[in-house]
Write a protein that holds these residues in place. Structure first.
Motif, PDB file in Angstrom:
ATOM      1  N   UNK A  42       0.840  -1.201   0.000  1.00  0.00           N
ATOM      2  CA  UNK A  42       0.000   0.000   0.000  1.00  0.00           C
ATOM      3  C   UNK A  42       0.876   1.253   0.000  1.00  0.00           C
ATOM      4  N   UNK A  43       1.958   1.241   0.777  1.00  0.00           N
ATOM      5  CA  UNK A  43       2.880   2.376   0.792  1.00  0.00           C
ATOM      6  C   UNK A  43       3.541   2.556  -0.572  1.00  0.00           C
ATOM      7  N   UNK A  44       3.858   1.423  -1.225  1.00  0.00           N
ATOM      8  CA  UNK A  44       4.448   1.494  -2.563  1.00  0.00           C
ATOM      9  C   UNK A  44       3.480   2.167  -3.539  1.00  0.00           C
ATOM     10  N   UNK A  45       2.202   1.825  -3.440  1.00  0.00           N
ATOM     11  CA  UNK A  45       1.202   2.454  -4.310  1.00  0.00           C
ATOM     12  C   UNK A  45       1.200   3.968  -4.141  1.00  0.00           C
ATOM     13  N   UNK A  46       1.275   4.406  -2.900  1.00  0.00           N
ATOM     14  CA  UNK A  46       1.234   5.847  -2.631  1.00  0.00           C
ATOM     15  C   UNK A  46       2.523   6.529  -3.088  1.00  0.00           C
ATOM     16  N   UNK A  47       3.666   5.873  -2.866  1.00  0.00           N
ATOM     17  CA  UNK A  47       4.943   6.445  -3.291  1.00  0.00           C
ATOM     18  C   UNK A  47       5.021   6.609  -4.800  1.00  0.00           C
ATOM     19  N   UNK A  48       4.478   5.641  -5.519  1.00  0.00           N
ATOM     20  CA  UNK A  48       4.542   5.648  -6.983  1.00  0.00           C
ATOM     21  C   UNK A  48       3.296   6.271  -7.608  1.00  0.00           C
ATOM     22  N   UNK A  49       2.413   6.809  -6.768  1.00  0.00           N
ATOM     23  CA  UNK A  49       1.118   7.363  -7.207  1.00  0.00           C
ATOM     24  C   UNK A  49       0.371   6.374  -8.107  1.00  0.00           C
ATOM     25  N   UNK A  50       0.344   5.123  -7.658  1.00  0.00           N
ATOM     26  CA  UNK A  50      -0.379   4.076  -8.380  1.00  0.00           C
ATOM     27  C   UNK A  50      -1.813   3.990  -7.856  1.00  0.00           C
ATOM     28  N   UNK A  51      -2.674   3.325  -8.599  1.00  0.00           N
ATOM     29  CA  UNK A  51      -4.096   3.309  -8.302  1.00  0.00           C
ATOM     30  C   UNK A  51      -4.457   2.323  -7.204  1.00  0.00           C
ATOM     31  N   UNK A  52      -5.074   2.839  -6.131  1.00  0.00           N
ATOM     32  CA  UNK A  52      -5.597   1.966  -5.085  1.00  0.00           C
ATOM     33  C   UNK A  52      -6.834   1.219  -5.567  1.00  0.00           C
ATOM     34  N   UNK A  53      -7.636   1.856  -6.417  1.00  0.00           N
ATOM     35  CA  UNK A  53      -8.869   1.213  -6.873  1.00  0.00           C
ATOM     36  C   UNK A  53      -8.567  -0.053  -7.670  1.00  0.00           C
ATOM     37  N   UNK A  54      -7.526  -0.013  -8.512  1.00  0.00           N
ATOM     38  CA  UNK A  54      -7.156  -1.207  -9.270  1.00  0.00           C
ATOM     39  C   UNK A  54      -6.628  -2.295  -8.344  1.00  0.00           C
ATOM     40  N   UNK A  55      -5.794  -1.909  -7.375  1.00  0.00           N
ATOM     41  CA  UNK A  55      -5.256  -2.884  -6.422  1.00  0.00           C
ATOM     42  C   UNK A  55      -6.379  -3.528  -5.614  1.00  0.00           C
TER      43      UNK A  55
END
Length: 323
Positions: A110-123
């Protein structure tokens, strides 16, 4: 109508035409903008408290690939996870072949998603993260060996996770998603399909390591049913490759009941079935590690295996009498 064709080049597709809030629209978008749209959806959901329904198979593929990369890197950084696999006699080559990884404790992904500005909705859609009752997201896989589940083309579509300690549940699996329907897939088919055709025979087991360990021992025509309940769709999938199945489930009571159900389903599907009868409280993983590959099954792939070939096997015929 929202048309994003002015913003990029690529393949265009209709994403949704479902009305929200009394209105409606059709979104056409270029492939490069999938990730951008997912990010926008996350922001809208957070700001306006709206429930945005959006399913992106391409975006899920991308999220799963990022997760696989993260898990593989995490395995190399975890002596505990490496020791666990060594204890189970899993070789480095097998780790690479199956893409085994490790989900560390906490919410690292989850932290990686935020660091890379990746989508939480897809995850969230592909089961990599979940939300608690209060709505807070958290990593679905934590402190587990991760086992990627791939389609027949080798693309990661889901994960299984095996706890390192005495944690319940022992195994945790991805939920059904747009990409992954458990009852339609077989674990390790992408690795085994050519050998199944060459030998005209498949070995069918229950669990991940019941498949991984025999594969490591040389049985390259082996797949797992992703659970104890074999489905009609999985039988149809097997029939594309062979009509002969060697069933090798656990020898405990639950495994024997599951094997009986599988025999009936396989025979109804017109398949010939041999059953490996292991000693009590054994499974293919532990049996091979204790007794070796030769004791498990004849290794000569140039001929069909029947009950007369080996004492561990008993035979069940399917189809017309004499088949």
């Amino acid at each position: 109508v929202v048309d994003l064709r002015d913003f990029g080049q690529g393949n265009y597709r209709q994403i949704d035409d479902t009305p929200y809030g009394g209105g409606g629209g059709m979104v056409l978008m270029a492939e490069p903008l999938f990730a951008a749209l997912d990010h926008i959806i996350d922001k809208i959901d957070a700001i306006a408290n709206l429930r945005v329904i959006y399913q992106s198979p391409q975006g899920q593929n991308w999220s799963l690939d990022k997760a696989q990369e993260h898990f593989c890197k995490s395995l190399r950084a975890s002596p505990q996870a490496i020791r666990y696999l060594e204890k189970r006699k899993i070789s480095e080559d097998t780790i690479e072949k199956f893409g085994l990884g490790y989900a560390p404790p906490g919410n690292r992904f989850l932290r990686l998603l935020k660091q890379k500005t990746l989508s939480e909705s897809l995850a969230l859609q592909c089961g990599l993260i979940r939300k608690c009752e209060g709505g807070q997201p958290y990593d679905n896989f934590r402190e587990r060996i991760t086992i990627p589940i791939r389609n027949a083309s080798g693309r990661v579509i889901a994960f299984g996770g095996r706890a390192l300690g005495q944690v319940f549940p022992k195994y945790l699996n991805s939920p059904d998603t747009v990409l992954y329907k458990k009852s339609f897939h077989l674990f390790a088919l992408y690795l085994a399909q050519q050998e199944i055709r060459r030998r005209d025979c498949v070995i069918l087991v229950e669990g991940y390591f019941d498949c991984i360990v025999p594969y490591q021992a040389g049985f390259r025509n082996i797949v797992a049913s992703l659970g104890t309940s074999l489905t009609g769709e999985q039988v149809k999938l097997l029939r594309r490759y062979t009509r002969q199945v060697i069933l090798s489930y656990d020898s405990d009571e639950a495994g024997l009941r599951a094997a009986q159900r599988c025999i009936e389903l396989l025979m109804e599907g017109g398949l010939r079935v041999n059953v490996v009868r292991l000693p009590e409280q054994s499974d293919p993983d532990t049996f091979i590690n204790r007794h070796g590959a030769e004791a498990y099954h004849p290794r000569d792939g140039r001929r069909r295996t029947t009950a007369r070939d080996h004492p561990l096997l008993c035979s069940h015929s399917a189809g017309r009498p004499g088949v």
